[in-house]
Design a protein around this motif. Structure first.
Motif, PDB file in Angstrom:
ATOM      1  N   ARG A   2       0.841  -1.213   0.000  1.00 47.63           N
ATOM      2  CA  ARG A   2       0.000   0.000   0.000  1.00 47.63           C
ATOM      3  C   ARG A   2       0.879   1.269   0.000  1.00 47.63           C
ATOM      4  NH1 ARG A   2      -2.701  -0.829   5.795  1.00 47.63           N
ATOM      5  NH2 ARG A   2      -1.956  -2.886   5.254  1.00 47.63           N
ATOM      6  N   GLY A   3       0.363   2.292  -0.630  1.00 46.04           N
ATOM      7  CA  GLY A   3       1.112   3.547  -0.708  1.00 46.04           C
ATOM      8  C   GLY A   3       2.153   3.552  -1.812  1.00 46.04           C
ATOM      9  N   THR A   4       2.287   2.432  -2.553  1.00 49.26           N
ATOM     10  CA  THR A   4       3.299   2.347  -3.624  1.00 49.26           C
ATOM     11  C   THR A   4       2.661   1.670  -4.839  1.00 49.26           C
ATOM     12  OG1 THR A   4       4.129   0.080  -3.288  1.00 49.26           O
ATOM     13  CG2 THR A   4       4.980   1.766  -1.800  1.00 49.26           C
ATOM     14  N   ILE A  40      13.047  -8.476  -9.650  1.00 50.10           N
ATOM     15  CA  ILE A  40      13.139  -8.283  -8.201  1.00 50.10           C
ATOM     16  C   ILE A  40      12.763  -6.853  -7.821  1.00 50.10           C
ATOM     17  CG2 ILE A  40      14.772  -8.293  -6.230  1.00 50.10           C
ATOM     18  CD1 ILE A  40      14.102 -11.103  -7.430  1.00 50.10           C
ATOM     19  N   VAL A  41      11.988  -6.722  -6.765  1.00 44.52           N
ATOM     20  CA  VAL A  41      11.673  -5.417  -6.192  1.00 44.52           C
ATOM     21  C   VAL A  41      12.668  -5.209  -5.051  1.00 44.52           C
ATOM     22  CG1 VAL A  41       9.933  -4.087  -4.937  1.00 44.52           C
ATOM     23  CG2 VAL A  41       9.272  -5.477  -6.920  1.00 44.52           C
ATOM     24  N   LEU A  42      13.568  -4.255  -5.276  1.00 43.95           N
ATOM     25  CA  LEU A  42      14.738  -4.128  -4.422  1.00 43.95           C
ATOM     26  C   LEU A  42      14.567  -2.969  -3.445  1.00 43.95           C
ATOM     27  CD1 LEU A  42      17.409  -5.648  -4.402  1.00 43.95           C
ATOM     28  CD2 LEU A  42      18.219  -4.144  -6.246  1.00 43.95           C
ATOM     29  N   ALA A  43      14.665  -3.284  -2.161  1.00 44.51           N
ATOM     30  CA  ALA A  43      14.621  -2.234  -1.138  1.00 44.51           C
ATOM     31  C   ALA A  43      15.993  -2.137  -0.488  1.00 44.51           C
ATOM     32  CB  ALA A  43      13.578  -2.581  -0.077  1.00 44.51           C
ATOM     33  N   THR A  44      16.487  -0.924  -0.333  1.00 44.19           N
ATOM     34  CA  THR A  44      17.710  -0.756   0.445  1.00 44.19           C
ATOM     35  C   THR A  44      17.575   0.458   1.352  1.00 44.19           C
ATOM     36  OG1 THR A  44      20.122  -0.844   0.389  1.00 44.19           O
ATOM     37  CG2 THR A  44      19.075   0.612  -1.235  1.00 44.19           C
ATOM     38  N   ILE A  75      16.225   2.171  -7.758  1.00 44.73           N
ATOM     39  CA  ILE A  75      15.970   1.418  -6.516  1.00 44.73           C
ATOM     40  C   ILE A  75      14.459   1.475  -6.288  1.00 44.73           C
ATOM     41  CG2 ILE A  75      16.256   1.514  -3.994  1.00 44.73           C
ATOM     42  CD1 ILE A  75      19.137   2.623  -4.628  1.00 44.73           C
ATOM     43  N   ASP A  76      13.860   0.331  -6.056  1.00 48.21           N
ATOM     44  CA  ASP A  76      12.396   0.304  -5.939  1.00 48.21           C
ATOM     45  C   ASP A  76      11.900   0.991  -4.662  1.00 48.21           C
ATOM     46  OD1 ASP A  76      11.553  -1.492  -8.308  1.00 48.21           O
ATOM     47  OD2 ASP A  76      13.255  -2.519  -7.404  1.00 48.21           O
ATOM     48  N   ARG A  83      11.621   4.440  -6.544  1.00 43.04           N
ATOM     49  CA  ARG A  83      10.186   4.325  -6.864  1.00 43.04           C
ATOM     50  C   ARG A  83       9.292   4.539  -5.643  1.00 43.04           C
ATOM     51  NH1 ARG A  83       9.163  -1.205  -9.688  1.00 43.04           N
ATOM     52  NH2 ARG A  83       7.089  -0.303  -9.999  1.00 43.04           N
ATOM     53  N   ALA A  84       9.870   4.384  -4.466  1.00 46.86           N
ATOM     54  CA  ALA A  84       9.072   4.587  -3.247  1.00 46.86           C
ATOM     55  C   ALA A  84      10.015   5.001  -2.125  1.00 46.86           C
ATOM     56  CB  ALA A  84       8.321   3.318  -2.887  1.00 46.86           C
ATOM     57  N   ILE A  85       9.424   5.680  -1.125  1.00 46.29           N
ATOM     58  CA  ILE A  85      10.212   6.271  -0.027  1.00 46.29           C
ATOM     59  C   ILE A  85       9.841   5.595   1.293  1.00 46.29           C
ATOM     60  CG2 ILE A  85      10.593   8.391   1.308  1.00 46.29           C
ATOM     61  CD1 ILE A  85       9.991   9.948  -1.282  1.00 46.29           C
TER      62      ILE A  85
END
Ligand SMILES: NC(=O)c1ccc[n+]([C@@H]2O[C@H](COP(=O)([O-])OP(=O)(O)OC[C@H]3O[C@@H](n4cnc5c(N)ncnc54)[C@H](OP(=O)(O)O)[C@@H]3O)[C@@H](O)[C@H]2O)c1
Length: 311
Positions: A7-9, A80-84, A120-121, A151-153
């Motif tokens: 949600r939110g993305t 892959i949806v990559l979060a860092t 970066i996702d 793409r998202a914060i």
């Protein structure tokens, strides 16, 4: 497997993701080998576990570097949806947290290089610093989002007050913070705000660093320097009491013919603040085992029993 939108993305993923602090993570787990990390990343790709969570500080840098190498070698970046995450830097041998816009923008550039990608996702501020106004820090990420670099914060390890300040312009999409059956404080602290503002809550330590998977005993010895030798829920009476509760979880799990880890992860999905999970793993088998969570259906009585056991 049914994918879910965070949600939110606009990020749509397998709700069982992958925590990668053990990939090149000798700082937390001294006996871990890089090869094990490469192997389970490939298992994740092969089995559709497509939401990966890493950070500058895992290693530091090695987790992102190994992920970059594996994604390049397998040509799987776009699967892959990559979060860092970032916010830390070393100054004269001491770790300092910096949320200044200039540092965060530099940190995103450096993550892009280590991850061998041009976007970066989901990028999180890993922890708040003392000085930077939170909305300024998030504003810097919003600029990168508008340019398509991220793409998202996200923000992580923020208090409710810090989150409110960070989200004053409505730019925060995801919050990551500790949440598990042993530490449920965020049901009161962060869940109400995140639910109200369409922010997804991603729990870290969902298995309480493995304690809630039901394999440890009173006499389990962890390697010197291992993260678990420093955690309060692994010490003294608290540890014994936690083990006793895990035994009661075992009764419920055995009654359903499922593993304790799957029972626990399935219970979190009954919390409406949570869309996705990032259990950490150390071996390929655990990637596959955690996926079985998606088959677990909990009855109302089971949900209540687990709730009360850890109330
Ligand atoms: N934002 C932050 O500040 C922050 C802080 C911490 C973590 N994180 C993120 O959250 C992720 C998850 O946290 P975590 O990895 O520290 O802890 P966790 O998910 O609570 O526990 C992971 C550990 O549980 C055990 N395990 C996993 N799957 C299992 C299974 N199916 N059966 C039995 N045991 C299993 C493994 O340990 P053993 O095999 O050794 O038992 C594994 O290393 C991290 O990887 C990281 O990406 C973020």
């Amino acid at each position: 497997m049914k994918k879910r939108t965070i949600r939110g993305t606009d990020l749509t993923v397998n709700p069982i993701g992958l925590g990668t602090n053990a990939v090149g993570g000798q700082r937390l787990y001294p006996t871990i080998e890089d090869e094990a990390g490469r192997k389970f990343l490939k298992t994740a790709i092969d089995h559709g576990v497509d939401f990966w969570d890493t950070a500058f500080i895992y290693g530091p840098k090695y987790s992102e570097e190994i992920i970059g190498e594996v994604l390049t070698e397998t040509k799987a970046r776009n699967q892959i949806v990559l979060a860092t995450k970032a916010a830390q830097k070393m100054v004269d041998g001491t770790m300092v947290v910096d949320n200044s816009p200039a540092f965060l923008q530099q940190a995103v550039q450096e993550s892009l290089e280590r991850l061998q990608t041009d976007y970066i996702d989901l990028f999180y501020i890993h922890s708040p610093d003392e000085d930077t106004p939170k909305y300024e820090a998030v504003g810097a990420l919003q600029e990168l989002k508008e340019k398509g670099v991220i793409r998202a914060i996200g923000v992580s390890n923020f208090s409710e007050e810090q989150l409110k300040e960070a989200n004053q312009d409505g730019y925060v999409n995801v919050v990551q913070d500790e949440y598990n059956l042993i530490n449920r404080e965020n049901e009161k602290k962060l869940f109400p705000y995140t639910r109200e503002h369409t922010i997804s809550f991603v729990p870290f330590f969902p298995l309480a660093s493995g304690l809630l998977a039901g394999k440890y005993a009173k006499d389990t010895v962890f390697p010197e320097g291992d993260l678990r030798t420093r955690k309060s829920h692994f010490q003294g009476d608290a540890y014994i009491q936690n083990l006793q509760k895990v035994e009661q979880l075992r009764d419920i799990a055995e009654g359903k013919g499922v593993e304790i880890a799957n029972l626990v992860l399935a219970w979190y999905f009954t919390q409406d603040a949570i869309d996705v999970m990032i259990p950490g793993v150390k071996r390929s088998e655990q990637v596959l085992d955690n996926l079985k969570t998606l088959e677990v259906r909990l009855s109302h009585d089971e949900i209540t029993a687990i709730d009360q056991l850890f109330s």
